[in-house]
Each structure stands twice: as C-alpha cells, then as structure tokens.
Motif scaffolding. Structure first.
Motif, mmCIF file in Angstrom:
data_model
loop_
_atom_site.group_PDB
_atom_site.id
_atom_site.type_symbol
_atom_site.label_atom_id
_atom_site.label_comp_id
_atom_site.label_asym_id
_atom_site.label_seq_id
_atom_site.Cartn_x
_atom_site.Cartn_y
_atom_site.Cartn_z
ATOM 1 N N GLY A 64 0.173 5.118 -6.151
ATOM 2 C CA GLY A 64 -0.061 3.678 -6.241
ATOM 3 C C GLY A 64 1.174 2.887 -5.854
ATOM 4 O O GLY A 64 1.109 1.921 -5.091
ATOM 5 N N THR A 68 1.359 0.800 -2.189
ATOM 6 C CA THR A 68 1.508 -0.644 -2.385
ATOM 7 C C THR A 68 2.807 -1.127 -1.755
ATOM 8 O O THR A 68 2.842 -2.134 -1.033
ATOM 9 N N VAL A 258 -4.462 -3.324 -8.941
ATOM 10 C CA VAL A 258 -4.766 -3.028 -10.349
ATOM 11 C C VAL A 258 -6.166 -3.507 -10.700
ATOM 12 O O VAL A 258 -6.946 -2.800 -11.359
ATOM 13 N N LEU A 264 -2.270 2.199 -10.358
ATOM 14 C CA LEU A 264 -0.971 1.527 -10.372
ATOM 15 C C LEU A 264 -0.721 0.971 -11.761
ATOM 16 O O LEU A 264 -1.466 0.105 -12.248
ATOM 17 N N ASP A 265 0.308 1.470 -12.412
ATOM 18 C CA ASP A 265 0.657 1.054 -13.762
ATOM 19 C C ASP A 265 1.258 -0.347 -13.739
ATOM 20 O O ASP A 265 2.010 -0.697 -12.833
ATOM 21 N N ARG A 266 0.942 -1.172 -14.730
ATOM 22 C CA ARG A 266 1.454 -2.546 -14.768
ATOM 23 C C ARG A 266 2.975 -2.576 -14.934
ATOM 24 O O ARG A 266 3.643 -3.463 -14.400
ATOM 25 N N LEU A 269 4.353 -2.010 -11.576
ATOM 26 C CA LEU A 269 4.222 -3.214 -10.767
ATOM 27 C C LEU A 269 5.338 -4.203 -11.091
ATOM 28 O O LEU A 269 5.913 -4.822 -10.179
#
Length: 321
Positions: A64, A68, A258, A264-266, A269
C-alpha cells in the motif's frame, strides 16, 4: 504547536549551523565532500541497517505504501516537467527540477526527524519511500534529462548510469541487509553492534549539518561562476510543489485508497504525508551538476524549500498528528 517546534527546531538549527559554517569559511569547502562521504558511506547506512533490522518485515514490504508513494511521485514528476518546459528550461533542467519536487530529503533529514516525532514505528514506511525514490524516481528523471540530448543514445546511456549509481549506492544495500537480518532474526556480535550503533547515532547531527554546508557551497559556487540570475518563476513554483502540492497529493491519494479498502494503514499514511512535506533532497544538486543541468536553479529550489519547511513542515505535523 510549541511541542512540535521543540522537536523540529534543533533539526533545522543544525542545517542553519552548517550553512553558516560554510558561508563564513569556518568549515573549508573542501571538507564538505568528506562530511558527505562519512554520512553516505558510514553513518546513514548504519542507521538504515539498524532500522531495517528492528522493523518487522511486513512493514518493509508494505504494498500500500509502495504503490501510493510511487503513483504520487510519477504524478509530481509529470506535472512539474509539464509546467517547467519553456524557452529557458529544456528536458535536462526540467527533469532535475521535477526530481527535487518529488524527492524529499528523507535520508539526511526525514529518518531522524520523523522517528523523533512519531517513534520507531515510522521507520517502515520511511524505508519503503526511500527505496522508491532512489531506485525508480531518480532513474526516471535521469532518463528524462537525456531527451533533449543530441546523442541518440542519451537515454540508454543515462539509464545505464542510473543503474550503475544505484548499485554502488550503499543505502539500498544497507536497507536490504537490515531486512534480511529482520527476516532471519540475526543479531550482530556485541562489539560490531556497538560500532554500528555509534555510527548510526552520528548520522543525524552530521547529516543535518552537512545539508546546510552543501546548500551554502552550491550558492557560493553559483556566485563564483557568475551565473545569470535565475528568474523567480523558474524555481519558486517548484519549491511550492514540493512543500504544498506533494503532501496534499499524497494525502488525497492515500485517503482515497484507504476509503476504497486498499491495504494502507492510517499511521503509514500520516508518515507518508509528512515525508512528502519535507524539503527537497540536497543530493539532487550533485546529480544535476554531474549531468550538466542548471545547478544554480536546483540549488535555489533546495535552499528555498529547506528554509520554508521550518514553517510548512511544522504546520503539516500539527495538522496530521
């Protein structure tokens, strides 16, 4: 905000100290290459190895984060080249301008700063973005820089140089060795581990001081060779892209990913947005000089983005944490 400034101020103060030391000749310009070499070949590899070895492998192989960051880097490169090309700026200058817009100063500044702000968990996403920028973004921009060359083999030759540069760059190898150590739970012998730790601890202050010295040297060399004044329109927009558009794009793309259920972990991010909010990578100036680009323009972009980042980066941290 005060708590954020208490963390960020010393980092930017060290950059300023290096700048003043070089400008006032307290640090001989000839010594800057030695500082660069110490950071690049000794201290920073040890720091990255230590982070890689102590970070779970799943964080180092985060698809992720990888895709990204790569998508945003490609968009920034394409957009910056598109708006930069004109009668004064060809593919060579435009490509390296795009590289400073997409490539943050992650190694010399981002690793120590973000780990100090967010903790050791931030190391995983940081390492992934470093790999993307060093291997893909840099290689792409070097290849683009050859498009206006009279030599019909310019692009192929540039790609070969980029590959060769990647192979002799110790940073990807230190990350790889750290990742392997993480996978196999390998620990260095005590005395070796202590040596690596001492070098890793030296990376942050020396790297930050060196950034300032490199910026001062670039500015002084441009003045020495009597380069014509670079119009503000040729470098201020690129600095704004780096500090404002890049982190905003990463936030929008990441938030969309997300929302769509991408892996994708916050927290990852948040780390990525703050990486994008860092100033431009100072080593791009050396690449621009090697490939014959307008290094005066590149140095100004790096200098402006580094000076302004004290405010913009601190603001981004306040908004994201």
């Amino acid at each position: 905000m005060l708590s954020i400034l208490l963390v960020t101020f010393p980092f930017f103060a060290l950059v300023l100290a290096g700048y003043i030391a070089a400008r006032q000749r307290m640090l001989p310009l000839e010594a800057i290459a030695g500082l660069n070499g110490f950071v690049l070949f000794f201290a920073l590899p040890c720091m990255l190895y230590r982070f890689g070895a102590t970070t779970p492998i799943a964080q180092l192989l985060d698809a992720g984060v990888f895709f990204t960051w790569l998508l945003c880097a490609l968009v920034i490169v394409a957009f910056t080249v598109t708006i930069s090309l004109n009668a004064r700026i060809g593919w060579n200058d435009g490509a390296f301008g795009a590289l400073v817009a997409a490539f943050p100063n992650t190694g010399f500044m981002g690793v120590p700063l973000l780990v100090a702000l967010l903790g050791p968990r931030a190391a995983g996403p940081i390492i992934v973005t470093i790999m993307v920028d060093m291997v893909i973004t840099t290689s792409l921009c070097i290849a683009l820089s050859r498009l206006d060359s009279a030599d019909e083999h310019g692009v192929a030759h540039a790609a070969q140089n980029a590959l060769k540069g990647m192979l002799v760059n110790p940073l990807p190898w230190s990350i790889l060795l750290g990742a392997l150590a993480s996978v196999f739970s390998f620990e260095l012998p005590g005395p070796v581990l202590k040596t690596v730790g001492l070098l890793a601890d030296a990376a942050s202050p020396v790297a930050l001081f060196t950034i300032g010295a490199v910026l001062a040297r670039s500015q002084m060399r441009a003045a020495l060779h009597d380069h014509p004044a670079v119009p503000l329109i040729d470098y201020l927009p690129v600095a704004a892209i780096k500090l404002l558009l890049h982190p905003l794009l990463v936030l929008l793309v990441g938030a969309t990913a997300v929302a769509l259920g991408a892996p994708l972990d916050r927290f990852a991010l948040t780390v990525m947005v703050l990486i994008a909010a860092l100033p431009s990578a100072s080593n791009v100036s050396l690449l621009a000089e090697r490939f014959g680009a307008d290094n005066g323009r590149i140095a100004r972009i790096i200098l402006v983005s580094t000076a302004a980042a004290f405010v913009t980066f601190s603001g981004a941290v306040a908004l994201m944490t």
